[in-house]
Design a protein around this motif. Structure first.
Motif, mmCIF file in Angstrom:
data_model
loop_
_atom_site.group_PDB
_atom_site.id
_atom_site.type_symbol
_atom_site.label_atom_id
_atom_site.label_comp_id
_atom_site.label_asym_id
_atom_site.label_seq_id
_atom_site.Cartn_x
_atom_site.Cartn_y
_atom_site.Cartn_z
ATOM 1 N N LEU A 83 10.963 -10.768 -1.040
ATOM 2 C CA LEU A 83 9.788 -11.081 -0.212
ATOM 3 C C LEU A 83 8.916 -9.837 -0.064
ATOM 4 N N PHE A 84 9.548 -8.692 0.143
ATOM 5 C CA PHE A 84 8.797 -7.434 0.236
ATOM 6 C C PHE A 84 8.161 -7.087 -1.111
ATOM 7 N N ALA A 85 8.915 -7.225 -2.204
ATOM 8 C CA ALA A 85 8.394 -6.892 -3.536
ATOM 9 C C ALA A 85 7.148 -7.701 -3.860
ATOM 10 N N VAL A 86 7.198 -9.002 -3.607
ATOM 11 C CA VAL A 86 6.054 -9.868 -3.898
ATOM 12 C C VAL A 86 4.875 -9.519 -2.993
ATOM 13 N N THR A 87 5.143 -9.224 -1.736
ATOM 14 C CA THR A 87 4.074 -8.835 -0.811
ATOM 15 C C THR A 87 3.428 -7.532 -1.254
ATOM 16 N N PHE A 88 4.230 -6.572 -1.692
ATOM 17 C CA PHE A 88 3.689 -5.291 -2.155
ATOM 18 C C PHE A 88 2.787 -5.482 -3.376
ATOM 19 N N VAL A 89 3.238 -6.282 -4.347
ATOM 20 C CA VAL A 89 2.433 -6.533 -5.544
ATOM 21 C C VAL A 89 1.140 -7.255 -5.166
ATOM 22 N N THR A 90 1.233 -8.210 -4.260
ATOM 23 C CA THR A 90 0.036 -8.917 -3.790
ATOM 24 C C THR A 90 -0.943 -7.937 -3.148
ATOM 25 N N ALA A 91 -0.426 -6.989 -2.390
ATOM 26 C CA ALA A 91 -1.269 -5.995 -1.713
ATOM 27 C C ALA A 91 -2.035 -5.120 -2.699
ATOM 28 N N ALA A 92 -1.547 -4.997 -3.907
ATOM 29 C CA ALA A 92 -2.240 -4.180 -4.906
ATOM 30 C C ALA A 92 -3.625 -4.727 -5.233
ATOM 31 N N PHE A 93 -3.845 -6.016 -4.985
ATOM 32 C CA PHE A 93 -5.091 -6.664 -5.375
ATOM 33 C C PHE A 93 -6.040 -6.960 -4.212
ATOM 34 N N ILE A 94 -5.582 -6.708 -2.984
ATOM 35 C CA ILE A 94 -6.387 -7.058 -1.803
ATOM 36 C C ILE A 94 -6.462 -5.852 -0.870
ATOM 37 N N PRO A 95 -7.678 -5.386 -0.547
ATOM 38 C CA PRO A 95 -7.799 -4.273 0.401
ATOM 39 C C PRO A 95 -7.151 -4.632 1.740
ATOM 40 N N SER A 96 -6.262 -3.765 2.205
ATOM 41 C CA SER A 96 -5.546 -4.034 3.450
ATOM 42 C C SER A 96 -4.913 -2.743 3.958
ATOM 43 N N TRP A 159 -8.005 -6.727 10.220
ATOM 44 C CA TRP A 159 -6.677 -7.064 9.698
ATOM 45 C C TRP A 159 -6.680 -8.311 8.820
ATOM 46 N N ALA A 160 -7.867 -8.807 8.471
ATOM 47 C CA ALA A 160 -7.945 -10.030 7.670
ATOM 48 C C ALA A 160 -7.247 -9.858 6.326
ATOM 49 N N GLY A 161 -7.445 -8.713 5.678
ATOM 50 C CA GLY A 161 -6.795 -8.457 4.389
ATOM 51 C C GLY A 161 -5.287 -8.484 4.486
ATOM 52 N N ASP A 162 -4.754 -7.944 5.568
ATOM 53 C CA ASP A 162 -3.295 -7.932 5.752
ATOM 54 C C ASP A 162 -2.747 -9.345 5.944
ATOM 55 N N ILE A 163 -3.489 -10.160 6.685
ATOM 56 C CA ILE A 163 -3.064 -11.548 6.897
ATOM 57 C C ILE A 163 -3.056 -12.291 5.566
ATOM 58 N N VAL A 164 -4.091 -12.089 4.761
ATOM 59 C CA VAL A 164 -4.153 -12.732 3.446
ATOM 60 C C VAL A 164 -3.008 -12.245 2.561
ATOM 61 N N VAL A 165 -2.749 -10.945 2.556
ATOM 62 C CA VAL A 165 -1.658 -10.385 1.738
ATOM 63 C C VAL A 165 -0.327 -11.019 2.122
ATOM 64 N N VAL A 166 -0.040 -11.085 3.414
ATOM 65 C CA VAL A 166 1.249 -11.623 3.866
ATOM 66 C C VAL A 166 1.369 -13.110 3.557
ATOM 67 N N LEU A 167 0.319 -13.873 3.857
ATOM 68 C CA LEU A 167 0.378 -15.322 3.613
ATOM 69 C C LEU A 167 0.431 -15.642 2.123
ATOM 70 N N LEU A 168 -0.429 -15.002 1.343
ATOM 71 C CA LEU A 168 -0.428 -15.238 -0.098
ATOM 72 C C LEU A 168 0.873 -14.749 -0.725
ATOM 73 N N GLY A 169 1.352 -13.597 -0.277
ATOM 74 C CA GLY A 169 2.631 -13.089 -0.765
ATOM 75 C C GLY A 169 3.765 -14.062 -0.486
ATOM 76 N N PHE A 170 3.755 -14.671 0.687
ATOM 77 C CA PHE A 170 4.801 -15.638 1.049
ATOM 78 C C PHE A 170 4.721 -16.884 0.167
ATOM 79 N N VAL A 171 3.512 -17.365 -0.086
ATOM 80 C CA VAL A 171 3.337 -18.548 -0.941
ATOM 81 C C VAL A 171 3.807 -18.241 -2.364
ATOM 82 N N ILE A 172 3.438 -17.085 -2.886
ATOM 83 C CA ILE A 172 3.871 -16.693 -4.236
ATOM 84 C C ILE A 172 5.390 -16.532 -4.283
ATOM 85 N N TYR A 173 5.947 -15.936 -3.246
ATOM 86 C CA TYR A 173 7.403 -15.757 -3.134
ATOM 87 C C TYR A 173 8.118 -17.111 -3.205
#
Length: 192
Positions: A83-96, A159-173
């Motif tokens: 879950l952390f790995a996917v969130t980290f990779v997702t964060a690479a593409f979204i300013p947060s 914090w909008a970018g962080d919310i998107v990173v976490v939610l999108l990361g969770f969906v991808i996970y």
């Protein structure tokens, strides 16, 4: 045969990605090839990735060479770390703030992914695959720090970018766990 193909793929893929760290040689290649550098880098990376997938699939199809047997609970640690790995990779593409804190979120994601899989896979092919990516990820992060590449240093306002990173990361996970891994890899993630 599968292990040899896997190792060749790792050399090609990681070699191409390690070349990026040699800034002078990379700059010369870009000056010489222009946009062709990106095309060549992409083709070499895809070839390496294809060899990795093919070699690992061949290796798994013809029997695993067990080096050690991880305890059953390691599987749960792997699932949690992913879950952390996917969130980290997702964060690479979204300013947060997550991206700014990690500085190099793609490398953080690759290292976490590799470590997570090393914990629950004790066969030779998996050790070669995930161990190589972990070693490369550590090397690449140290090399980036030494050359002064600070990555993303500033966080965006809000914090909008962080919310998107976490939610999108969770969906991808969840997609990886419920669809990709059991269907393409042949190993169920959730439940057995």
């Amino acid at each position: 045969m599968g292990l040899a193909i896997l190792v060749l793929g790792l050399v090609v893929f990681i070699g191409a990605h390690s070349f990026v760290g040699f800034r002078e040689a990379r700059a010369q290649a870009i000056a010489r090839l222009g946009y062709g550098y990106r095309v060549l880098f992409g083709l070499v990376s895809l070839a390496g990735l294809a060899l990795i997938v093919w070699g690992y699939a061949e290796y798994r199809a013809h029997g695993l060479i067990q080096v050690w047997s991880p305890p059953a609970f390691m599987r749960h640690i792997t699932i949690g770390l992913m879950l952390f790995a996917v969130t980290f990779v997702t964060a690479a593409f979204i300013p947060s703030h997550i991206k700014a804190k990690l500085k190099h979120p793609m490398l953080a994601g690759v290292k976490t992914w590799a470590l997570a899989h090393l914990l629950s896979n004790g066969d030779l092919g998996s050790i070669l695959l995930f161990g190589s990516f972990l070693v490369w990820g550590v090397y690449a992060r140290i090399a980036a720090k030494r050359r002064g590449d600070l990555g993303t240093a500033t966080a965006p306002a809000g914090w909008a970018g962080d919310i998107v990173v976490v939610l999108l990361g969770f969906v991808i996970y969840l997609a990886l766990g419920f669809a990709f891994h059991p269907i393409l890899i042949g190993v169920p993630v959730f439940g057995r």
